[in-house]
Design a protein around this motif. Structure first.
Motif, mmCIF file in Angstrom:
data_model
loop_
_atom_site.group_PDB
_atom_site.id
_atom_site.type_symbol
_atom_site.label_atom_id
_atom_site.label_comp_id
_atom_site.label_asym_id
_atom_site.label_seq_id
_atom_site.Cartn_x
_atom_site.Cartn_y
_atom_site.Cartn_z
ATOM 1 N N GLU A 73 0.805 -1.211 0.000
ATOM 2 C CA GLU A 73 0.000 0.000 0.000
ATOM 3 C C GLU A 73 0.843 1.268 0.000
ATOM 4 O O GLU A 73 0.424 2.295 0.511
ATOM 5 C CB GLU A 73 -0.963 -0.008 1.199
ATOM 6 C CG GLU A 73 -2.085 -1.030 1.062
ATOM 7 C CD GLU A 73 -2.888 -0.860 -0.231
ATOM 8 O OE1 GLU A 73 -3.286 0.272 -0.539
ATOM 9 O OE2 GLU A 73 -3.085 -1.857 -0.937
ATOM 10 N N THR A 74 2.034 1.183 -0.523
ATOM 11 C CA THR A 74 2.830 2.385 -0.731
ATOM 12 C C THR A 74 2.660 2.828 -2.176
ATOM 13 O O THR A 74 2.352 2.017 -3.049
ATOM 14 C CB THR A 74 4.324 2.133 -0.436
ATOM 15 O OG1 THR A 74 4.786 1.075 -1.287
ATOM 16 C CG2 THR A 74 4.533 1.745 1.009
ATOM 17 N N GLN A 78 -11.426 3.549 -3.017
ATOM 18 C CA GLN A 78 -10.364 2.893 -2.260
ATOM 19 C C GLN A 78 -9.139 2.568 -3.088
ATOM 20 O O GLN A 78 -8.072 2.259 -2.541
ATOM 21 C CB GLN A 78 -10.895 1.611 -1.611
ATOM 22 C CG GLN A 78 -11.268 0.482 -2.572
ATOM 23 C CD GLN A 78 -12.708 0.535 -3.049
ATOM 24 O OE1 GLN A 78 -13.278 1.623 -3.227
ATOM 25 N NE2 GLN A 78 -13.302 -0.641 -3.238
ATOM 26 N N TYR A 79 -9.254 2.633 -4.401
ATOM 27 C CA TYR A 79 -8.120 2.301 -5.258
ATOM 28 C C TYR A 79 -7.227 3.521 -5.553
ATOM 29 O O TYR A 79 -6.137 3.363 -6.094
ATOM 30 C CB TYR A 79 -8.620 1.707 -6.574
ATOM 31 C CG TYR A 79 -9.428 0.451 -6.374
ATOM 32 C CD1 TYR A 79 -8.833 -0.709 -5.876
ATOM 33 C CD2 TYR A 79 -10.791 0.419 -6.657
ATOM 34 C CE1 TYR A 79 -9.571 -1.872 -5.672
ATOM 35 C CE2 TYR A 79 -11.540 -0.735 -6.455
ATOM 36 C CZ TYR A 79 -10.922 -1.872 -5.963
ATOM 37 O OH TYR A 79 -11.665 -3.008 -5.760
ATOM 38 N N ILE A 80 -7.696 4.717 -5.209
ATOM 39 C CA ILE A 80 -6.918 5.942 -5.431
ATOM 40 C C ILE A 80 -6.287 6.352 -4.109
ATOM 41 O O ILE A 80 -6.977 6.718 -3.166
ATOM 42 C CB ILE A 80 -7.806 7.081 -5.969
ATOM 43 C CG1 ILE A 80 -8.452 6.673 -7.295
ATOM 44 C CG2 ILE A 80 -6.979 8.357 -6.147
ATOM 45 C CD1 ILE A 80 -9.466 7.685 -7.823
ATOM 46 N N MET A 81 -4.958 6.283 -4.022
ATOM 47 C CA MET A 81 -4.263 6.641 -2.786
ATOM 48 C C MET A 81 -4.217 8.144 -2.566
ATOM 49 O O MET A 81 -4.249 8.624 -1.434
ATOM 50 C CB MET A 81 -2.838 6.096 -2.809
ATOM 51 C CG MET A 81 -2.724 4.593 -2.802
ATOM 52 S SD MET A 81 -1.007 4.064 -2.584
ATOM 53 C CE MET A 81 -0.720 4.564 -0.879
ATOM 54 N N GLY A 82 -4.107 8.892 -3.650
ATOM 55 C CA GLY A 82 -4.027 10.343 -3.554
ATOM 56 C C GLY A 82 -4.356 10.971 -4.890
ATOM 57 O O GLY A 82 -4.291 10.302 -5.927
ATOM 58 N N ALA A 83 -4.722 12.235 -4.869
ATOM 59 C CA ALA A 83 -5.044 12.947 -6.106
ATOM 60 C C ALA A 83 -4.928 14.444 -5.858
ATOM 61 O O ALA A 83 -5.093 14.911 -4.725
ATOM 62 C CB ALA A 83 -6.461 12.598 -6.579
ATOM 63 N N VAL A 85 -2.452 8.911 -7.549
ATOM 64 C CA VAL A 85 -1.430 8.024 -6.999
ATOM 65 C C VAL A 85 -2.047 6.648 -6.756
ATOM 66 O O VAL A 85 -3.141 6.538 -6.196
ATOM 67 C CB VAL A 85 -0.880 8.581 -5.669
ATOM 68 C CG1 VAL A 85 0.269 7.708 -5.155
ATOM 69 C CG2 VAL A 85 -0.433 10.028 -5.830
ATOM 70 N N PHE A 86 -1.304 5.597 -7.160
ATOM 71 C CA PHE A 86 -1.814 4.232 -7.052
ATOM 72 C C PHE A 86 -0.761 3.309 -6.440
ATOM 73 O O PHE A 86 0.439 3.511 -6.622
ATOM 74 C CB PHE A 86 -2.211 3.698 -8.424
ATOM 75 C CG PHE A 86 -3.314 4.499 -9.086
ATOM 76 C CD1 PHE A 86 -4.638 4.211 -8.837
ATOM 77 C CD2 PHE A 86 -2.995 5.551 -9.947
ATOM 78 C CE1 PHE A 86 -5.650 4.953 -9.425
ATOM 79 C CE2 PHE A 86 -3.998 6.296 -10.543
ATOM 80 C CZ PHE A 86 -5.330 5.998 -10.289
ATOM 81 N N SER A 87 -1.238 2.279 -5.759
ATOM 82 C CA SER A 87 -0.330 1.307 -5.142
ATOM 83 C C SER A 87 0.011 0.157 -6.066
ATOM 84 O O SER A 87 0.890 -0.654 -5.752
ATOM 85 C CB SER A 87 -0.950 0.754 -3.848
ATOM 86 O OG SER A 87 -2.159 0.059 -4.128
ATOM 87 N N SER A 88 -0.679 0.050 -7.212
ATOM 88 C CA SER A 88 -0.366 -0.998 -8.177
ATOM 89 C C SER A 88 -0.891 -0.603 -9.546
ATOM 90 O O SER A 88 -1.786 0.254 -9.666
ATOM 91 C CB SER A 88 -0.997 -2.338 -7.764
ATOM 92 O OG SER A 88 -2.406 -2.306 -7.920
ATOM 93 N N TRP A 89 -0.361 -1.236 -10.579
ATOM 94 C CA TRP A 89 -0.826 -0.989 -11.946
ATOM 95 C C TRP A 89 -2.285 -1.416 -12.086
ATOM 96 O O TRP A 89 -3.085 -0.741 -12.739
ATOM 97 C CB TRP A 89 0.060 -1.763 -12.921
ATOM 98 C CG TRP A 89 -0.167 -1.420 -14.363
ATOM 99 C CD1 TRP A 89 -1.131 -1.925 -15.190
ATOM 100 C CD2 TRP A 89 0.575 -0.476 -15.143
ATOM 101 N NE1 TRP A 89 -1.022 -1.364 -16.444
ATOM 102 C CE2 TRP A 89 0.016 -0.475 -16.439
ATOM 103 C CE3 TRP A 89 1.662 0.348 -14.881
ATOM 104 C CZ2 TRP A 89 0.506 0.326 -17.466
ATOM 105 C CZ3 TRP A 89 2.153 1.141 -15.909
ATOM 106 C CH2 TRP A 89 1.574 1.121 -17.182
ATOM 107 N N GLU A 90 -2.653 -2.535 -11.462
ATOM 108 C CA GLU A 90 -4.024 -3.047 -11.564
ATOM 109 C C GLU A 90 -5.039 -2.057 -11.002
ATOM 110 O O GLU A 90 -6.162 -1.951 -11.495
ATOM 111 C CB GLU A 90 -4.140 -4.383 -10.816
ATOM 112 C CG GLU A 90 -3.377 -5.532 -11.436
ATOM 113 C CD GLU A 90 -1.877 -5.459 -11.172
ATOM 114 O OE1 GLU A 90 -1.452 -4.683 -10.286
ATOM 115 O OE2 GLU A 90 -1.130 -6.176 -11.874
ATOM 116 N N ASN A 91 -4.639 -1.314 -9.969
ATOM 117 C CA ASN A 91 -5.573 -0.382 -9.338
ATOM 118 C C ASN A 91 -5.915 0.809 -10.221
ATOM 119 O O ASN A 91 -6.916 1.486 -9.990
ATOM 120 C CB ASN A 91 -5.025 0.098 -7.999
ATOM 121 C CG ASN A 91 -5.205 -0.934 -6.906
ATOM 122 O OD1 ASN A 91 -5.836 -1.967 -7.119
ATOM 123 N ND2 ASN A 91 -4.652 -0.678 -5.740
#
Length: 270
Positions: free
Chosen positions: A28-29, A65-70, A89-95
């Motif tokens: 989750e980074t 929940q899939y967007i960490m920041g914007a 900002v995302f924690s993975s490509w899939e997200n």
């Protein structure tokens, strides 16, 4: 053709190296930034842009929940006064894909009436021209995170460098040199409130090496540069040691760079 293939292979190795360095951390980074460069619709006289985007932020983006920041970044000093950037900002490509699908679901929850939803999204889209571009960047090691979320607008200084791929270089050497510079200069510079390095993952230019600096004010740009010089001289104490370090370090970039300055809008951040 052989030269092109060789260059692409080297770039891929750089990308693999940096991606693995970040993916090895907690899932989750931040791992990827998507950057959409948009342009204002100059014919639109509506003054409710902040209000409209804030409503979308509260009802959709913050609940996704899939967007960490914007956040939005407005032109301050660049070659096009009509541009603004929207960064997620995302924690993975899939997200990245999952976030788009979830946005659609949340939009229907926020505006259940289709006519109302369509009208809102049209008003939102009308602030922007149809012309835009999209890039995806991989997060690199060495970030200096902001100590807290923004409570007021800040300056974003964006520097774009370009990787060179010297035959006599190595990933190990670059990582060591970059770590030494970042930890002894950027991390110790009190005028740099946040620093986020990233590199091309998908888009127009595979050589891009981006540095995003958050500062309190425009006047801190000059102070940052002066302080960097002081910290360089403090760590590499002799002209000979500075020359030796930067001869090695600088061979990994072409020497060509671009500078842009934006205003980070605190009110429109997740």
């Amino acid at each position: 053709m052989k030269t092109t293939k060789k260059l692409l292979i080297v770039m891929a190795l750089f990308a693999l190296l940096f991606t693995n360095a970040t993916v090895a951390q907690d899932a989750e980074t931040p791992q990827y930034y998507t950057v959409t460069t948009m342009h204002w619709n100059m014919e639109n006289q509506d003054t409710t842009w902040v209000k409209t985007e804030k409503e979308y932020l509260e009802k959709v983006t913050k609940k996704n929940q899939y967007i960490m920041g914007a956040g939005f970044y407005l032109h301050r000093w660049s070659d096009d006064n009509t541009e603004l950037k929207y960064v997620q900002v995302f924690s993975s490509w899939e997200n990245i894909d999952k976030a788009s699908t979830r946005n659609g679901e949340l939009e229907k929850e926020a505006w259940p009436d289709e006519k109302v939803r369509t009208a809102f999204l049209k008003r939102q889209n009308d602030f922007y021209s149809v012309n835009h571009s999209d890039e995806i960047y991989a997060v690199l090691p060495g970030s200096k995170p902001l100590s807290s979320d923004l409570t007021e607008d800040k300056i974003l200084y964006l520097q774009r460098q370009h990787f060179a791929f010297p035959k006599e270089g190595s990933n190990k050497e670059f990582n060591e040199l970059n770590k030494e510079f970042v930890e002894n200069v950027i991390h110790k510079n009190e005028y740099i409130k946040g620093y986020y390095p990233h590199m091309h993952a998908w888009g127009a230019d595979r050589t891009e090496f981006m540095h995003a600096y958050f500062l309190d004010s425009m006047s801190d740009l000059e102070k940052m540069a002066e302080r960097n010089g002081e910290l360089v001289r403090a760590h590499w104490k002799t002209p000979e040691s500075r020359k030796a370090f930067f001869e090695k370090y600088n061979k990994y970039t072409t020497g060509v760079h671009g500078d842009q300055v934006y205003t980070a809008i605190a009110e429109l951040r997740k």
